[in-house]
Motif scaffolding. Structure first.
Motif, PDB file in Angstrom:
ATOM      1  N   GLN A  58      -0.204  -7.599   0.084  1.00  0.00           N
ATOM      2  CA  GLN A  58      -0.252  -7.502   1.550  1.00  0.00           C
ATOM      3  C   GLN A  58      -1.697  -7.406   2.021  1.00  0.00           C
ATOM      4  N   ASP A  59      -1.923  -7.824   3.266  1.00  0.00           N
ATOM      5  CA  ASP A  59      -3.231  -7.640   3.892  1.00  0.00           C
ATOM      6  C   ASP A  59      -3.244  -6.228   4.472  1.00  0.00           C
ATOM      7  N   THR A  60      -4.156  -5.417   4.032  1.00  0.00           N
ATOM      8  CA  THR A  60      -4.133  -4.002   4.409  1.00  0.00           C
ATOM      9  C   THR A  60      -5.257  -3.580   5.351  1.00  0.00           C
ATOM     10  N   GLU A  61      -6.167  -4.477   5.687  1.00  0.00           N
ATOM     11  CA  GLU A  61      -7.341  -4.079   6.448  1.00  0.00           C
ATOM     12  C   GLU A  61      -6.988  -3.455   7.799  1.00  0.00           C
ATOM     13  N   ALA A  62      -6.169  -4.101   8.590  1.00  0.00           N
ATOM     14  CA  ALA A  62      -5.821  -3.581   9.914  1.00  0.00           C
ATOM     15  C   ALA A  62      -4.997  -2.300   9.799  1.00  0.00           C
ATOM     16  N   GLY A  63      -4.039  -2.278   8.880  1.00  0.00           N
ATOM     17  CA  GLY A  63      -3.198  -1.095   8.705  1.00  0.00           C
ATOM     18  C   GLY A  63      -3.992   0.107   8.224  1.00  0.00           C
ATOM     19  N   LEU A  64      -4.949  -0.146   7.344  1.00  0.00           N
ATOM     20  CA  LEU A  64      -5.779   0.936   6.836  1.00  0.00           C
ATOM     21  C   LEU A  64      -6.641   1.512   7.955  1.00  0.00           C
ATOM     22  N   HIS A  65      -7.262   0.639   8.733  1.00  0.00           N
ATOM     23  CA  HIS A  65      -8.114   1.091   9.833  1.00  0.00           C
ATOM     24  C   HIS A  65      -7.301   1.899  10.843  1.00  0.00           C
TER      25      HIS A  65
END
Length: 194
Positions: A58-65
């Motif tokens: 999964q792409d986690t960049e936005a969710g992590l931020h």
């Protein structure tokens, strides 16, 4: 019978602010915490999700931020609700540390590591029991000074001074603790626990 690893749960969606609030309440039900400590616990939860989601592709960049920002907001909301009180935490921890034989320097370092701001830490340390009593508590814990049956020859006395110095006590406080009368030292420690 071979060992079979437990199947991994899917990472799912990023932790929402509501789920983080539930996690904060569950954490605070078990542990006393500071605002910084609670924010760290929640941020670690978000990072664990991000690692699991990344392993699934999964792409986690936005969710992590967003999750890290939500963790900070939830911690601040717990402070506003009165569930987290840094000043109260600092006062209680400073008393406990003094009773266990920690010097004021050690207390300041411990409170700073917990994320307590310096003014709360200084106020808590000022209200903590006297440093001489904390030195006596350490003497009792280590069975040195007035709490030993051994005669204090000069070499042994230097070792005892070293123990107290490494714990952060000044030479004057260490000398006073080592020279204390055993009966008086015991009564001071009893008073310290009340």
């Amino acid at each position: 019978m071979g060992f079979s690893p437990k199947p991994k749960r899917p990472a799912g969606k990023p932790p929402s602010e509501g789920r983080l609030r539930e996690a904060a309440i569950a954490h605070l039900a078990k542990f006393a915490s500071t605002e910084a400590g609670l924010a760290r616990v929640l941020a670690n939860r978000v990072r664990r999700w991000a690692r699991a989601a990344e392993a699934e592709g999964q792409d986690t960049e936005a969710g992590l931020h967003e999750g890290l920002a939500a963790a900070r907001r939830v911690a601040a909301a717990m402070v506003a609700a009165g569930a987290v009180d840094d000043a109260g935490f600092a006062a209680a921890r400073a008393r406990r540390l003094a009773r266990s034989g920690r010097s004021r320097r050690a207390m300041a370092a411990h409170l700073a590591a917990k994320g307590i701001d310096p003014e709360h830490a200084q106020a808590a340390i000022a209200e903590a029991p006297a440093e001489a009593d904390a030195a006596l508590a350490l003497c009792r814990k280590r069975r040195i000074g007035p709490f030993t049956r051994e005669a204090a020859d000069p070499t042994l006395r230097l070792k005892w001074l070293g123990v107290l110095a490494r714990a952060g006590f000044s030479r004057e406080v260490a000398e006073a603790a080592l020279q204390a009368d055993p009966g008086e030292a015991e009564s001071r420690l009893i008073a310290l626990k009340q």
